[in-house]
Design a protein around this motif. Structure first.
Motif, PDB file in Angstrom:
ATOM      1  N   GLU A  44       0.830  -1.190   0.000  1.00  0.00           N
ATOM      2  CA  GLU A  44       0.000   0.000   0.000  1.00  0.00           C
ATOM      3  C   GLU A  44       0.874   1.252   0.000  1.00  0.00           C
ATOM      4  N   ARG A  45       0.268   2.321  -0.480  1.00  0.00           N
ATOM      5  CA  ARG A  45       0.966   3.602  -0.444  1.00  0.00           C
ATOM      6  C   ARG A  45       1.113   4.051   1.007  1.00  0.00           C
ATOM      7  N   GLU A  46       2.323   4.508   1.346  1.00  0.00           N
ATOM      8  CA  GLU A  46       2.574   4.881   2.731  1.00  0.00           C
ATOM      9  C   GLU A  46       3.135   6.294   2.840  1.00  0.00           C
ATOM     10  N   ALA A  97       2.065  15.118  -2.912  1.00  0.00           N
ATOM     11  CA  ALA A  97       0.644  15.418  -2.829  1.00  0.00           C
ATOM     12  C   ALA A  97       0.456  16.781  -2.180  1.00  0.00           C
ATOM     13  N   ALA A  98      -0.649  17.417  -2.506  1.00  0.00           N
ATOM     14  CA  ALA A  98      -0.960  18.737  -1.944  1.00  0.00           C
ATOM     15  C   ALA A  98      -2.352  18.711  -1.331  1.00  0.00           C
ATOM     16  N   TYR A 103      -2.658  20.027  10.606  1.00  0.00           N
ATOM     17  CA  TYR A 103      -3.226  18.981  11.443  1.00  0.00           C
ATOM     18  C   TYR A 103      -3.747  17.791  10.653  1.00  0.00           C
ATOM     19  N   CYS A 104      -3.557  17.803   9.398  1.00  0.00           N
ATOM     20  CA  CYS A 104      -3.964  16.658   8.581  1.00  0.00           C
ATOM     21  C   CYS A 104      -2.955  16.535   7.464  1.00  0.00           C
ATOM     22  N   ARG A 105      -1.955  15.691   7.640  1.00  0.00           N
ATOM     23  CA  ARG A 105      -0.940  15.581   6.608  1.00  0.00           C
ATOM     24  C   ARG A 105      -0.281  14.224   6.538  1.00  0.00           C
ATOM     25  N   SER A 106      -0.638  13.285   7.377  1.00  0.00           N
ATOM     26  CA  SER A 106       0.023  11.990   7.341  1.00  0.00           C
ATOM     27  C   SER A 106      -0.845  10.892   6.742  1.00  0.00           C
ATOM     28  N   HIS A 107      -2.025  11.257   6.278  1.00  0.00           N
ATOM     29  CA  HIS A 107      -2.932  10.261   5.713  1.00  0.00           C
ATOM     30  C   HIS A 107      -3.256  10.602   4.268  1.00  0.00           C
ATOM     31  N   ILE A 108      -3.414   9.587   3.476  1.00  0.00           N
ATOM     32  CA  ILE A 108      -3.733   9.786   2.067  1.00  0.00           C
ATOM     33  C   ILE A 108      -4.976  10.655   1.909  1.00  0.00           C
ATOM     34  N   ALA A 109      -5.955  10.437   2.763  1.00  0.00           N
ATOM     35  CA  ALA A 109      -7.226  11.159   2.645  1.00  0.00           C
ATOM     36  C   ALA A 109      -7.094  12.659   2.871  1.00  0.00           C
ATOM     37  N   CYS A 110      -5.964  13.103   3.413  1.00  0.00           N
ATOM     38  CA  CYS A 110      -5.759  14.536   3.636  1.00  0.00           C
ATOM     39  C   CYS A 110      -5.523  15.298   2.331  1.00  0.00           C
ATOM     40  N   TYR A 111      -5.145  14.594   1.309  1.00  0.00           N
ATOM     41  CA  TYR A 111      -4.641  15.241   0.095  1.00  0.00           C
ATOM     42  C   TYR A 111      -5.600  15.088  -1.087  1.00  0.00           C
TER      43      TYR A 111
END
Length: 124
Positions: A44-46, A97-98, A103-111
């Motif tokens: 998985e993408r990490e 990713a941008a 407070y939201c930057r370590s999860h794929i869903a943040c971007y």
């Protein structure tokens, strides 16, 4: 829309270094975080690390702390990922990713925006 273009990947021997670049264009925001992720074959993408545009606050995955450094050049709208002491297990496609923020930057869903990726291959 935000466009992201990664570059700098390649084939390198274990112990070597690489600097990846991510050039951003379009409607970028100073509130954004810029993240780096990687995806190895069959995995998985990490999350690798991230930096905020405005304050330059960085965060890293535990697995890369001390070897990976993220920086940004605001004038060039470019984010960098410096990778030192490369290991074969660092072999992956690296994506920038941008989106998100402090407070939201370590999860794929943040971007919401992703580049096409750049291949890094480390030979032993």
């Amino acid at each position: 829309q935000v466009q992201l273009v990664e570059s700098g990947g390649g084939l390198v021997q274990a112990g070597g270094s690489l600097r990846l670049s991510c050039a951003a264009s379009g409607r970028t925001s100073s509130d954004y975080a810029m993240g780096w992720f990687r995806q190895a074959p069959g995995k998985e993408r990490e999350f690798v690390g991230a930096i905020t545009w405005s304050g330059g606050s960085t965060s890293y995955a535990d697995s890369v702390k001390g070897r990976f450094t993220i920086s940004r050049d605001i004038a060039k709208n470019t984010v960098y990922l410096q990778i030192n002491s490369l290991k074969p297990e660092d072999t992956a496609v690296y994506y920038c990713a941008a989106g998100g923020g402090l407070y939201c930057r370590s999860h794929i869903a943040c971007y919401g925006y992703w580049g096409q990726g750049t291949q890094v291959t480390v030979s032993s």
